[in-house]
Each structure stands twice: as structure tokens, then as C-alpha cells.
Design a protein around this motif. Structure first.
Motif, PDB file in Angstrom:
ATOM      1  N   THR A   9       0.990  -1.417   0.023  1.00  0.00           N
ATOM      2  CA  THR A   9      -0.043  -0.060   0.035  1.00  0.00           C
ATOM      3  C   THR A   9       0.754   1.279   0.039  1.00  0.00           C
ATOM      4  OG1 THR A   9      -1.792  -1.073   1.059  1.00  0.00           O
ATOM      5  CG2 THR A   9      -1.760   1.219   1.084  1.00  0.00           C
ATOM      6  N   ILE A  10       1.796   1.373   0.847  1.00  0.00           N
ATOM      7  CA  ILE A  10       2.762   2.462   0.976  1.00  0.00           C
ATOM      8  C   ILE A  10       3.262   2.753  -0.285  1.00  0.00           C
ATOM      9  CG2 ILE A  10       4.795   3.194   1.950  1.00  0.00           C
ATOM     10  CD1 ILE A  10       3.790   2.087   4.549  1.00  0.00           C
ATOM     11  N   PHE A  11       3.810   1.744  -1.126  1.00  0.00           N
ATOM     12  CA  PHE A  11       4.673   1.627  -2.135  1.00  0.00           C
ATOM     13  C   PHE A  11       3.694   2.151  -3.194  1.00  0.00           C
ATOM     14  CE2 PHE A  11       7.812  -1.739  -1.227  1.00  0.00           C
ATOM     15  CZ  PHE A  11       8.344  -0.931  -0.257  1.00  0.00           C
ATOM     16  N   ALA A  12       2.341   1.697  -3.389  1.00  0.00           N
ATOM     17  CA  ALA A  12       1.269   2.265  -4.205  1.00  0.00           C
ATOM     18  C   ALA A  12       1.218   3.817  -4.243  1.00  0.00           C
ATOM     19  CB  ALA A  12       0.228   1.500  -4.003  1.00  0.00           C
ATOM     20  N   VAL A  13       1.071   4.192  -2.851  1.00  0.00           N
ATOM     21  CA  VAL A  13       0.974   5.721  -2.776  1.00  0.00           C
ATOM     22  C   VAL A  13       2.338   6.361  -3.289  1.00  0.00           C
ATOM     23  CG1 VAL A  13       1.138   7.415  -1.332  1.00  0.00           C
ATOM     24  CG2 VAL A  13      -0.299   5.442  -0.598  1.00  0.00           C
ATOM     25  N   LEU A  52       7.298  -6.976  -6.250  1.00  0.00           N
ATOM     26  CA  LEU A  52       5.769  -6.419  -6.372  1.00  0.00           C
ATOM     27  C   LEU A  52       5.638  -5.774  -7.609  1.00  0.00           C
ATOM     28  CD1 LEU A  52       5.269  -5.274  -2.977  1.00  0.00           C
ATOM     29  CD2 LEU A  52       4.553  -7.026  -3.719  1.00  0.00           C
ATOM     30  N   GLU A  53       4.805  -5.894  -8.385  1.00  0.00           N
ATOM     31  CA  GLU A  53       4.302  -5.045  -9.691  1.00  0.00           C
ATOM     32  C   GLU A  53       3.252  -4.277  -9.479  1.00  0.00           C
ATOM     33  OE1 GLU A  53       4.225  -7.045 -14.105  1.00  0.00           O
ATOM     34  OE2 GLU A  53       2.331  -7.443 -13.146  1.00  0.00           O
ATOM     35  N   ARG A  64      20.010  -8.328  -2.966  1.00  0.00           N
ATOM     36  CA  ARG A  64      20.758  -9.021  -1.902  1.00  0.00           C
ATOM     37  C   ARG A  64      21.104  -8.356  -0.640  1.00  0.00           C
ATOM     38  NH1 ARG A  64      24.701 -12.248  -6.181  1.00  0.00           N
ATOM     39  NH2 ARG A  64      22.948 -13.437  -6.875  1.00  0.00           N
ATOM     40  N   ARG A  65      21.200  -7.001  -0.758  1.00  0.00           N
ATOM     41  CA  ARG A  65      21.621  -6.239   0.669  1.00  0.00           C
ATOM     42  C   ARG A  65      19.942  -5.780   1.203  1.00  0.00           C
ATOM     43  NH1 ARG A  65      26.100  -2.838  -2.041  1.00  0.00           N
ATOM     44  NH2 ARG A  65      24.301  -2.082  -3.031  1.00  0.00           N
ATOM     45  N   ARG A  66      18.960  -6.337   0.519  1.00  0.00           N
ATOM     46  CA  ARG A  66      17.460  -5.672   1.292  1.00  0.00           C
ATOM     47  C   ARG A  66      17.279  -4.370   1.032  1.00  0.00           C
ATOM     48  NH1 ARG A  66      14.210  -9.368   1.732  1.00  0.00           N
ATOM     49  NH2 ARG A  66      13.168  -8.357   3.797  1.00  0.00           N
ATOM     50  N   GLU A  67      17.944  -3.867   0.125  1.00  0.00           N
ATOM     51  CA  GLU A  67      17.729  -2.622  -0.387  1.00  0.00           C
ATOM     52  C   GLU A  67      16.517  -2.401  -1.686  1.00  0.00           C
ATOM     53  OE1 GLU A  67      22.289  -0.536  -0.240  1.00  0.00           O
ATOM     54  OE2 GLU A  67      21.464  -1.427  -2.052  1.00  0.00           O
ATOM     55  N   LEU A  68      15.651  -1.469  -1.444  1.00  0.00           N
ATOM     56  CA  LEU A  68      14.554  -1.364  -2.403  1.00  0.00           C
ATOM     57  C   LEU A  68      15.136  -0.971  -3.627  1.00  0.00           C
ATOM     58  CD1 LEU A  68      11.972   0.450  -0.089  1.00  0.00           C
ATOM     59  CD2 LEU A  68      12.027  -2.009  -0.872  1.00  0.00           C
ATOM     60  N   VAL A  69      14.588  -1.514  -4.757  1.00  0.00           N
ATOM     61  CA  VAL A  69      14.870  -1.391  -6.161  1.00  0.00           C
ATOM     62  C   VAL A  69      13.560  -0.910  -6.876  1.00  0.00           C
ATOM     63  CG1 VAL A  69      16.248  -1.954  -8.325  1.00  0.00           C
ATOM     64  CG2 VAL A  69      16.998  -2.889  -6.052  1.00  0.00           C
ATOM     65  N   PHE A  70      13.358   0.239  -7.169  1.00  0.00           N
ATOM     66  CA  PHE A  70      12.252   0.333  -7.873  1.00  0.00           C
ATOM     67  C   PHE A  70      12.564   0.611  -9.409  1.00  0.00           C
ATOM     68  CE2 PHE A  70      11.396   1.851  -3.926  1.00  0.00           C
ATOM     69  CZ  PHE A  70       9.947   1.972  -3.656  1.00  0.00           C
ATOM     70  N   SER A  71      11.880   0.193 -10.466  1.00  0.00           N
ATOM     71  CA  SER A  71      11.844   0.180 -11.991  1.00  0.00           C
ATOM     72  C   SER A  71      11.848   1.409 -12.529  1.00  0.00           C
ATOM     73  CB  SER A  71      10.881  -0.954 -12.643  1.00  0.00           C
ATOM     74  OG  SER A  71       9.605  -0.426 -12.375  1.00  0.00           O
ATOM     75  N   VAL A  74      13.281   5.420  -8.652  1.00  0.00           N
ATOM     76  CA  VAL A  74      13.319   5.743  -7.367  1.00  0.00           C
ATOM     77  C   VAL A  74      13.994   4.979  -6.377  1.00  0.00           C
ATOM     78  CG1 VAL A  74      11.714   6.203  -5.268  1.00  0.00           C
ATOM     79  CG2 VAL A  74      10.744   6.760  -7.562  1.00  0.00           C
ATOM     80  N   THR A  75      14.773   5.953  -5.711  1.00  0.00           N
ATOM     81  CA  THR A  75      15.690   5.334  -4.767  1.00  0.00           C
ATOM     82  C   THR A  75      15.550   5.640  -3.265  1.00  0.00           C
ATOM     83  OG1 THR A  75      17.216   7.260  -4.690  1.00  0.00           O
ATOM     84  CG2 THR A  75      17.664   5.412  -6.250  1.00  0.00           C
ATOM     85  N   ALA A  76      15.921   4.792  -2.397  1.00  0.00           N
ATOM     86  CA  ALA A  76      15.198   5.008  -0.940  1.00  0.00           C
ATOM     87  C   ALA A  76      16.668   4.708  -0.024  1.00  0.00           C
ATOM     88  CB  ALA A  76      14.299   3.883  -0.531  1.00  0.00           C
TER      89      ALA A  76
END
Length: 126
Positions: A9-13, A52-53, A64-71, A74-76
Motif C-alpha cells: 500500500t505504501i509503495f502504491a501511494v 511487487l508489480e 541481496r542487501r535488502r535495499e529497495l529497487v524501483f524499476s 526511485v531510490t530509498a
């Protein structure tokens, strides 16, 4: 494994819209525990690897380092105050239990929580 609906949900926002125009945005799991439907008709699918799509357009996965990767680029990162900061100006932090606050650029904050634990979320502005 069932998708983490609050995370989705948060990513959808962050991906689909600033919900300041929709005072009651939320998502719910469908009969398929790997698919959710949001109030703006966005469909979220989870794949076997945990990716998640969102609306068949943007994917989010953890490397592998548990970092978020947005296609969509966007970085975090976590700041020193415990906020998860996103390169598009949004920031997210757990405020208590399963409630999360999202700050959005140029608009009021959003609070997201479960309306039905693990099955349905609700995000409200203000």
C-alpha cells in the motif's frame, strides 16, 4: 507466503498518485493472496521472488542487501531519524503498531493503517 499488504500500500501511494485528492485510499487482498486491488483500481501482484508489480508498469524488489529497487528509478535510504526517505520527496515512518505516516512533497501527511488486519488497508490525509 502472503504479500505484506501495508508495504504494498505504501509503495502504491509513492508510485501511483499523491492521495491528497482521495481522502480514503486503501488496498485489499483478493481471493489470490498474491494479488491486491487498491481503491484507485491499481492492481498489485507479488511474484515468487517477492517482487511487487504495480499496474503492470512499475516493479519494486529488494536486492541481496535488502535495499529497495524501483524499476522507475526511485531510490530509498534510512535517514538518521529513522525515516525511510525516497528520492521523489516522500518519506515513511512507523508511528505506532501497524500505523505508518507518509510525508509527501507540498501536501499534507498521510496515515496508513490496517482496517482489517493483514487483509485491508486504509490511508487518510491529515
Amino acid at each position: 507466503m502472503r504479500m505484506n499488504l501495508m508495504e504494498a500500500t505504501i509503495f502504491a501511494v509513492l508510485i501511483s498518485m499523491p492521495p491528497s485528492h482521495d481522502p480514503a485510499f486503501g488496498c485489499r487482498l483478493t481471493d489470490d493472496p498474491k494479488q491486491a486491488l487498491c481503491s484507485n483500481d491499481l492492481v498489485i501482484r507479488e511474484f515468487e521472488d517477492g517482487t511487487l508489480e504495480f499496474g503492470a508498469k512499475v516493479t519494486v524488489k529488494k536486492n541481496r542487501r535488502r535495499e529497495l529497487v524501483f524499476s522507475n528509478g526511485v531510490t530509498a535510504y534510512f535517514d538518521s531519524f529513522g525515516w525511510l526517505q525516497f528520492s521523489n520527496g516522500y518519506a515513511v515512518r512507523r508511528i505506532e503498531g501497524d500505523s505508518f505516516k507518509i510525508t509527501q512533497p507540498g501536501a499534507r501527511d498521510i496515515t496508513c493503517r490496517y482496517s482489517i488486519q493483514g487483509k485491508q488497508t486504509r490511508c487518510t490525509v491529515g
